[in-house]
Design an enzyme around this catalytic site. Structure first.
Site, PDB file in Angstrom:
ATOM      1  CG  ASP A 187      -2.162  -0.742   1.115  1.00 50.86           C
ATOM      2  OD1 ASP A 187      -2.533  -1.097  -0.015  1.00 50.86           O
ATOM      3  OD2 ASP A 187      -2.817  -0.992   2.152  1.00 50.86           O
ATOM      4  NE  ARG A 238      -4.959  -1.353  -4.433  1.00 56.18           N
ATOM      5  CZ  ARG A 238      -4.579  -1.695  -3.206  1.00 56.18           C
ATOM      6  NH1 ARG A 238      -4.106  -0.798  -2.361  1.00 56.18           N
ATOM      7  NH2 ARG A 238      -4.659  -2.944  -2.812  1.00 56.18           N
TER       8      ARG A 238
HETATM    9  P1  FDA Z   1     -13.662  10.345  -4.858  1.00 53.39           P
HETATM   10  O1  FDA Z   1     -13.018  10.609  -3.551  1.00 53.39           O
HETATM   11  O2  FDA Z   1     -13.898  11.491  -5.780  1.00 53.39           O
HETATM   12  O3  FDA Z   1     -15.002   9.592  -4.585  1.00 53.39           O
HETATM   13  C1  FDA Z   1     -15.928   9.351  -5.633  1.00 53.39           C
HETATM   14  C2  FDA Z   1     -17.235   8.955  -4.994  1.00 53.39           C
HETATM   15  O4  FDA Z   1     -17.083   7.669  -4.383  1.00 53.39           O
HETATM   16  C3  FDA Z   1     -17.677   9.865  -3.846  1.00 53.39           C
HETATM   17  O5  FDA Z   1     -18.422  10.946  -4.280  1.00 53.39           O
HETATM   18  C4  FDA Z   1     -18.484   8.919  -2.989  1.00 53.39           C
HETATM   19  O6  FDA Z   1     -19.790   8.860  -3.504  1.00 53.39           O
HETATM   20  C5  FDA Z   1     -17.804   7.611  -3.185  1.00 53.39           C
HETATM   21  N1  FDA Z   1     -16.868   7.281  -2.100  1.00 53.39           N
HETATM   22  C6  FDA Z   1     -15.519   7.396  -2.121  1.00 53.39           C
HETATM   23  N2  FDA Z   1     -14.990   6.949  -0.958  1.00 53.39           N
HETATM   24  C7  FDA Z   1     -16.037   6.561  -0.191  1.00 53.39           C
HETATM   25  C8  FDA Z   1     -16.174   6.016   1.103  1.00 53.39           C
HETATM   26  N3  FDA Z   1     -15.104   5.745   1.883  1.00 53.39           N
HETATM   27  N4  FDA Z   1     -17.433   5.743   1.567  1.00 53.39           N
HETATM   28  C9  FDA Z   1     -18.521   5.982   0.812  1.00 53.39           C
HETATM   29  N5  FDA Z   1     -18.447   6.468  -0.433  1.00 53.39           N
HETATM   30  C10 FDA Z   1     -17.247   6.759  -0.924  1.00 53.39           C
HETATM   31  N6  FDA Z   1      -5.118   5.571  -1.037  1.00 53.39           N
HETATM   32  C11 FDA Z   1      -3.808   5.703  -0.749  1.00 53.39           C
HETATM   33  O7  FDA Z   1      -3.328   6.823  -0.530  1.00 53.39           O
HETATM   34  N7  FDA Z   1      -3.019   4.590  -0.680  1.00 53.39           N
HETATM   35  C12 FDA Z   1      -3.497   3.339  -0.940  1.00 53.39           C
HETATM   36  O8  FDA Z   1      -2.732   2.375  -0.876  1.00 53.39           O
HETATM   37  C13 FDA Z   1      -4.870   3.204  -1.274  1.00 53.39           C
HETATM   38  N8  FDA Z   1      -5.418   1.988  -1.556  1.00 53.39           N
HETATM   39  C14 FDA Z   1      -6.706   1.922  -2.048  1.00 53.39           C
HETATM   40  C15 FDA Z   1      -7.238   0.708  -2.474  1.00 53.39           C
HETATM   41  C16 FDA Z   1      -8.489   0.666  -3.070  1.00 53.39           C
HETATM   42  C17 FDA Z   1      -9.017  -0.629  -3.576  1.00 53.39           C
HETATM   43  C18 FDA Z   1      -9.248   1.861  -3.215  1.00 53.39           C
HETATM   44  C19 FDA Z   1     -10.578   1.859  -3.892  1.00 53.39           C
HETATM   45  C20 FDA Z   1      -8.762   3.038  -2.734  1.00 53.39           C
HETATM   46  C21 FDA Z   1      -7.502   3.095  -2.137  1.00 53.39           C
HETATM   47  N9  FDA Z   1      -6.991   4.277  -1.641  1.00 53.39           N
HETATM   48  C22 FDA Z   1      -5.671   4.358  -1.306  1.00 53.39           C
HETATM   49  C23 FDA Z   1      -7.893   5.436  -1.416  1.00 53.39           C
HETATM   50  C24 FDA Z   1      -7.934   6.358  -2.608  1.00 53.39           C
HETATM   51  O9  FDA Z   1      -6.701   7.004  -2.732  1.00 53.39           O
HETATM   52  C25 FDA Z   1      -9.045   7.425  -2.463  1.00 53.39           C
HETATM   53  O10 FDA Z   1      -8.799   8.211  -1.365  1.00 53.39           O
HETATM   54  C26 FDA Z   1     -10.442   6.846  -2.341  1.00 53.39           C
HETATM   55  O11 FDA Z   1     -10.609   5.743  -3.180  1.00 53.39           O
HETATM   56  C27 FDA Z   1     -11.472   7.905  -2.772  1.00 53.39           C
HETATM   57  O12 FDA Z   1     -11.222   8.304  -4.100  1.00 53.39           O
HETATM   58  P2  FDA Z   1     -12.155   7.915  -5.336  1.00 53.39           P
HETATM   59  O13 FDA Z   1     -11.298   7.561  -6.489  1.00 53.39           O
HETATM   60  O14 FDA Z   1     -13.130   6.900  -4.958  1.00 53.39           O
HETATM   61  O15 FDA Z   1     -12.834   9.294  -5.732  1.00 53.39           O
END
Ligand code: FDA
Length: 302
Positions: free
Chosen positions: A125, A174
């Site tokens: 991660d 990832r």
């Molecule tokens: P964004 O934040 O714009 O969210 C898009 C939409 O998704 C939101 O409007 C909401 O509706 C929904 N959403 C997002 N998160 C939600 C939540 N927790 N609960 C409910 N709804 C939610 N980061 C990092 O720094 N190091 C890492 O190693 C990882 N690893 C990782 C693994 C996986 C499988 C995922 C999906 C994410 C990560 N992350 C991470 C976190 C990532 O960097 C990021 O902060 C979150 O995924 C939120 O970003 P989105 O791309 O979803 O977009």
């Protein structure tokens, strides 16, 4: 919403533990291996793969780092015995990165050896930017020992495009947006800038023929990724879609599966659920609004 987020952040230290638990229950798969692996089993039954993460970070006690390392090895054994489709996601600072590089490397090496024994896979991660260089070094040195290892990159960091260009062949990454608070000197702050960079990096990574875990819940990025995959005729063996356990993604999961694309849920669990939840809420004010939704929407309470 920004105002509500700020209020919640001020109130967090005064919220009773059970309120935080309401939030955590949705996103955290229990406190021990068997609870977490039960969640994995149910998701596998529904055709989804998993990756599990033991909650915790910034561990400075070498004995605790060893204990976590042993638990990851134990998990690999249990995953194998139960025939589950599940790999591991591990934070370097949880197994020694805050002590020194060598401690983290040795612990990762032990876990990687176990992953090799069971033909499984581990992913590093990505944490805050102070650990980016160390994590990439870990990845590159461990990859010399085995291909059963991958890493994470964050689209909000300016440096990521360059980092991706310097990875070994056959890399497994990832791609996510990034969850930590970083300064504007090193990271994009605006949603649109992060999304533009995400798509740019995704294109570069596909061109380099890497395997990519497309980790986002953002509908724009999901649409952009699906279009890119179709336009460039990327084979489905070169990527998977990933989401965080608890985030409502059913509509997208149906879409991925209708195209026979692989889906993986990221499942955190462990005794550190309280500190983890508090830290996440404080680090990312957006999450505060999810707490509100979870507290006030009956449908969201498990
Ligand atoms: P964004 O934040 O714009 O969210 C898009 C939409 O998704 C939101 O409007 C909401 O509706 C929904 N959403 C997002 N998160 C939600 C939540 N927790 N609960 C409910 N709804 C939610 N980061 C990092 O720094 N190091 C890492 O190693 C990882 N690893 C990782 C693994 C996986 C499988 C995922 C999906 C994410 C990560 N992350 C991470 C976190 C990532 O960097 C990021 O902060 C979150 O995924 C939120 O970003 P989105 O791309 O979803 O977009």
């Amino acid at each position: 919403m920004v105002f509500i987020n700020k209020i919640i952040i001020i109130l967090i230290p005064f919220l009773p533990r059970y309120v935080i638990q309401i939030f955590s229950k949705k996103y955290v798969a229990g406190v021990n291996n068997s609870e977490a692996l039960n969640v994995v089993k149910n998701l596998n039954k529904r055709g989804q793969n998993a990756t599990i993460d033991i909650l915790g970070e910034h561990t400075c006690d070498i004995q605790i780092c060893k204990k976590i390392t042993s638990n990851y090895i134990q998990l690999l054994e249990e995953i194998n015995n139960k025939n589950l489709i599940c790999n591991l996601s591990i934070k370097p600072s949880h197994i020694g990165a805050d002590i020194n590089y060598q401690t983290a490397f040795e612990n990762f090496r032990e876990i990687l050896e176990a992953a090799n024994r069971y033909d499984n896979f581990i992913r590093i991660d990505m944490e805050n930017s102070e650990l980016t260089d160390l994590s990439i070094r870990l990845y590159k040195e461990l990859k010399l020992l085995s291909d059963n290892i991958g890493i994470v990159f964050q689209a909000y960091l300016h440096r990521t495009e360059n980092d991706i260009s310097n990875l070994p062949e056959n890399s497994n990454i990832r791609l996510c947006k990034g969850i930590y608070k970083e300064s504007e000197d090193i990271a994009y702050q605006k949603h649109d800038d992060i999304n533009i960079n995400y798509m740019k990096i995704l294109k570069t990574a596909f061109k380099k023929d890497f395997y990519i875990g497309i980790a986002t819940h953002d509908k724009e990025l999901i649409k952009g990724s699906l279009n890119l995959i179709e336009r460039e005729k990327i084979e489905s063996s070169k990527f998977e879609f990933q989401y965080l356990y608890g985030v409502p993604m059913e509509k997208y999961i149906r879409q991925y599966k209708s195209k026979n694309f692989k889906v993986r849920a990221y499942i955190p669990f462990g005794e550190d659920w309280y500190d983890y939840s508090i830290r996440r809420i404080k680090e990312n004010p957006k999450i505060a609004s999810y707490v509100l939704k979870n507290i006030f929407s009956k449908n969201n309470i498990n």
